[in-house]
Motif scaffolding. Structure first.
Motif, PDB file in Angstrom:
ATOM      1  N   ASP A  98      11.151  -6.336  -4.252  1.00  0.00           N
ATOM      2  CA  ASP A  98      10.287  -6.330  -5.425  1.00  0.00           C
ATOM      3  C   ASP A  98       9.734  -4.771  -5.386  1.00  0.00           C
ATOM      4  O   ASP A  98       9.675  -4.259  -6.543  1.00  0.00           O
ATOM      5  CB  ASP A  98       9.157  -7.147  -5.308  1.00  0.00           C
ATOM      6  N   PHE A  99       9.418  -3.861  -4.365  1.00  0.00           N
ATOM      7  CA  PHE A  99       8.833  -2.901  -4.453  1.00  0.00           C
ATOM      8  C   PHE A  99      10.053  -1.788  -5.002  1.00  0.00           C
ATOM      9  O   PHE A  99       9.542  -0.764  -5.709  1.00  0.00           O
ATOM     10  CB  PHE A  99       8.586  -2.234  -3.274  1.00  0.00           C
ATOM     11  N   ALA A 100      11.289  -2.255  -4.711  1.00  0.00           N
ATOM     12  CA  ALA A 100      12.285  -1.269  -5.223  1.00  0.00           C
ATOM     13  C   ALA A 100      12.424  -1.188  -6.819  1.00  0.00           C
ATOM     14  O   ALA A 100      12.768  -0.199  -7.330  1.00  0.00           O
ATOM     15  CB  ALA A 100      13.587  -1.853  -4.829  1.00  0.00           C
ATOM     16  N   THR A 101      11.893  -2.198  -7.496  1.00  0.00           N
ATOM     17  CA  THR A 101      11.967  -2.351  -8.925  1.00  0.00           C
ATOM     18  C   THR A 101      10.820  -1.248  -9.462  1.00  0.00           C
ATOM     19  O   THR A 101      10.900  -0.990 -10.620  1.00  0.00           O
ATOM     20  CB  THR A 101      11.762  -3.554  -9.578  1.00  0.00           C
ATOM     21  N   PHE A 102      10.063  -0.871  -8.737  1.00  0.00           N
ATOM     22  CA  PHE A 102       8.958  -0.115  -9.022  1.00  0.00           C
ATOM     23  C   PHE A 102       9.540   1.439  -8.898  1.00  0.00           C
ATOM     24  O   PHE A 102       9.414   2.207 -10.063  1.00  0.00           O
ATOM     25  CB  PHE A 102       7.885  -0.073  -8.203  1.00  0.00           C
ATOM     26  N   ILE A 103       9.609   1.889  -7.687  1.00  0.00           N
ATOM     27  CA  ILE A 103      10.297   3.283  -7.637  1.00  0.00           C
ATOM     28  C   ILE A 103      11.680   3.600  -7.180  1.00  0.00           C
ATOM     29  O   ILE A 103      11.950   4.824  -7.097  1.00  0.00           O
ATOM     30  CB  ILE A 103       9.191   4.022  -6.749  1.00  0.00           C
ATOM     31  N   SER A 104      12.286   2.462  -7.025  1.00  0.00           N
ATOM     32  CA  SER A 104      13.817   2.906  -6.418  1.00  0.00           C
ATOM     33  C   SER A 104      13.726   3.960  -5.391  1.00  0.00           C
ATOM     34  O   SER A 104      14.324   4.987  -5.445  1.00  0.00           O
ATOM     35  CB  SER A 104      14.496   3.263  -7.662  1.00  0.00           C
TER      36      SER A 104
ATOM     37  N   MET B 167      17.843  -6.307  -6.629  1.00  0.00           N
ATOM     38  CA  MET B 167      18.552  -6.374  -7.789  1.00  0.00           C
ATOM     39  C   MET B 167      19.726  -5.638  -7.520  1.00  0.00           C
ATOM     40  O   MET B 167      19.710  -4.455  -6.989  1.00  0.00           O
ATOM     41  CB  MET B 167      17.544  -5.569  -8.742  1.00  0.00           C
TER      42      MET B 167
ATOM     43  N   TYR C 122      20.176  -1.919  -7.050  1.00  0.00           N
ATOM     44  CA  TYR C 122      19.455  -1.128  -5.976  1.00  0.00           C
ATOM     45  C   TYR C 122      20.163  -1.261  -4.583  1.00  0.00           C
ATOM     46  O   TYR C 122      19.913  -0.803  -3.681  1.00  0.00           O
ATOM     47  CB  TYR C 122      18.133  -1.518  -5.906  1.00  0.00           C
TER      48      TYR C 122
END
Lengths: 323, 323
Positions: free
Chosen positions: B256-262, B292, B295
């Motif tokens: 989920d954190f990846a969807t913020f700042i990749s 996702m 990523y």
């Protein structure tokens, strides 16, 4: 005389799956001239760019010529800001590979061109002309066919290591029984809180109960978020519960988003926001219920003030000022 | 001669609930001198600062005097970077109100002083001296008594609108049956993936099964994450499952954190990372499973390379270079 005075305009291109809408915009966000072409029907991107420039030429002349235009900004699906490319856009006939759209326009027009996805364009648009003027930390959530996001921190849009940061529509809200998402996973926010998500929720509610509803007069598969909003406006209890559910889910998600950037505001953009308080009230209530105590009462919840029909073009044009 | 050459050192203060550890650090992250005082036992913050400066004076002289020191950086619980204050720190005798600690040190020492929370300090430390050198977008997760985070975007730490951004230990992982968190809510990441969370998971697994385990030799309430790691190192199946569960939860959260700042990398810091692959392998597997598609395979998963005993002081000192 500074550059802003000599070059008072930018071109904005809202590149959608069906239409490509162009606007020439001034510093205050006034659209001075506009034109459009179909996005589809071109085999090669070069043919698309050729048709676009042909349509643009008369409106560029109308505002006084290309010398008065600082840059062009493009809001496009799967847009990579770092490279100026559209990457693997499944719904665009000429966009399935890696397409250097910014470079192609820049060569044809002789001005700088920047490109990003439509939600990022909306965020820059809000900061330049809209309700986020003066804000340094905020999140825009676009509630349309999908859920997109643009995240601004320290006054800068977050692009991440690869240009694809800010996909908050794809945080997972339900790991157990989540709905299938277009991204191939299950339970993404977008499967609940997009226009299509609202219609799915309505169908689920209709199937799982015998509650009377105006929506039962329709063929279940034909129900859209618009139908749900119409029924809700007439006081239909089931339709109202659909908005309650949608808003609660968005509020929970925003409560998690607060732990990232502690934003000054969440700004909602796109078709679903027409529901107004029907959607915004449950968002706010759910947010304050679930958010960590140190963030309580700090964030504003705003609806985009950019004019609906031109908001996407304005957002795209705003990237032009950042070049 | 530039400033960095004339002032080659910064002071770092790792302000913990029990001890306050000071280090004088050079640009390469070498600690040239160190001292410590107890954090508690002072009624007033002024008395704490007085005691701190008394302890600091000889080590400042040891490196050549205050003229050689550029600034001081403090990593502290509930630290507000914007204001240089500690706000409502429940575990510090003199820190229950709003305490202007940076200003007090600055007045006494005559140098600039910056302050932030310990996880943010760790993130700046990694960027200055550690595995994040050269990175512009990454997340540090500190896995200690709680779960803290420091988020760097475009090379800058995220502080948000109020100085309290970056509380990723408090995203909610379970809305239905979530564990009670110290923040007053239920289901926060920290209740599962901190050292105390690991001990709670072990107790749950012991209660909910009859599976034999080395941990059954202990009084259930006395089990710590260290005991779980010792049992896991001996091949205890239940203890191994505890790490599997913990890593899977962290991997889901990071997806989920990846969807913020990749991010380019997730960097793990603190006691739990001593479990090494036992923890890191399930994190990576779970991340790649849940993240996702766009990523996938992009983010690195790293353990902090800063020396455990001095990492917190180094992190704090690194803020001094940013002043």
């Amino acid at each position: 005389m500074n550059t802003l005075q000599t070059k008072p305009y930018v071109i904005g291109l809202d590149l959608g799956g069906t239409n490509s809408v162009f606007g020439i915009v001034d510093q205050r966000g006034e659209i001075k001239a506009t034109t459009a072409i179909k996005t589809q029907g071109f085999d090669k991107v070069e043919d698309y760019v050729e048709a676009a420039v042909t349509a643009l030429t008369p409106i560029i002349e109308e505002v006084g010529g290309i010398e008065l235009i600082k840059a062009m900004g493009i809001g496009a699906p799967n847009g990579n800001y770092y490279k100026g490319t559209i990457e693997c856009a499944p719904n665009i006939s000429w966009g399935k590979g890696i397409t250097p759209l910014a470079d192609l326009f820049s060569e044809k027009l002789g001005i700088p061109v920047a490109l990003t996805n439509d939600a990022n364009a909306a965020a820059i648009g809000e900061m330049t002309y809209g309700v986020a003027r003066g804000m340094k930390n905020f999140i825009v959530l676009t509630l349309g066919t999908g859920v997109g996001s643009g995240i601004v921190v320290n006054g800068q849009l977050i692009y991440g290591c690869d240009g694809f940061a800010g996909e908050l529509g794809h945080v997972i809200m339900d790991y157990e029984n989540g709905r299938l998402c277009g991204c191939g996973r299950h339970g993404c926010l977008e499967t609940y809180c997009s226009a299509t998500g609202v219609a799915r929720t309505a169908r689920e509610f209709l199937t799982n109960s015998d509650e009377p509803s105006l929506l039962r007069d329709m063929n279940s598969q034909d129900i859209t978020s618009y139908d749900v909003s119409m029924a809700a406006a007439k006081g239909d209890a089931l339709a109202l519960r659909v908005y309650q559910f949608t808003g609660e889910m968005l509020g929970k998600a925003c409560a998690d988003f607060a732990t990232f950037i502690s934003p000054e505001a969440f700004i909602f953009f796109g078709g679903l926001t027409k529901a107004g308080d029907l959607l915004m009230n449950p968002i706010k209530e759910s947010y304050e219920k679930y958010v960590m105590p140190i963030y309580k009462g700090k964030a504003k919840f705003l609806i985009s003030a950019l004019d609906g029909s031109s908001a996407a073009v304005l957002g795209a044009s705003a990237i032009g000022w950042e070049v």
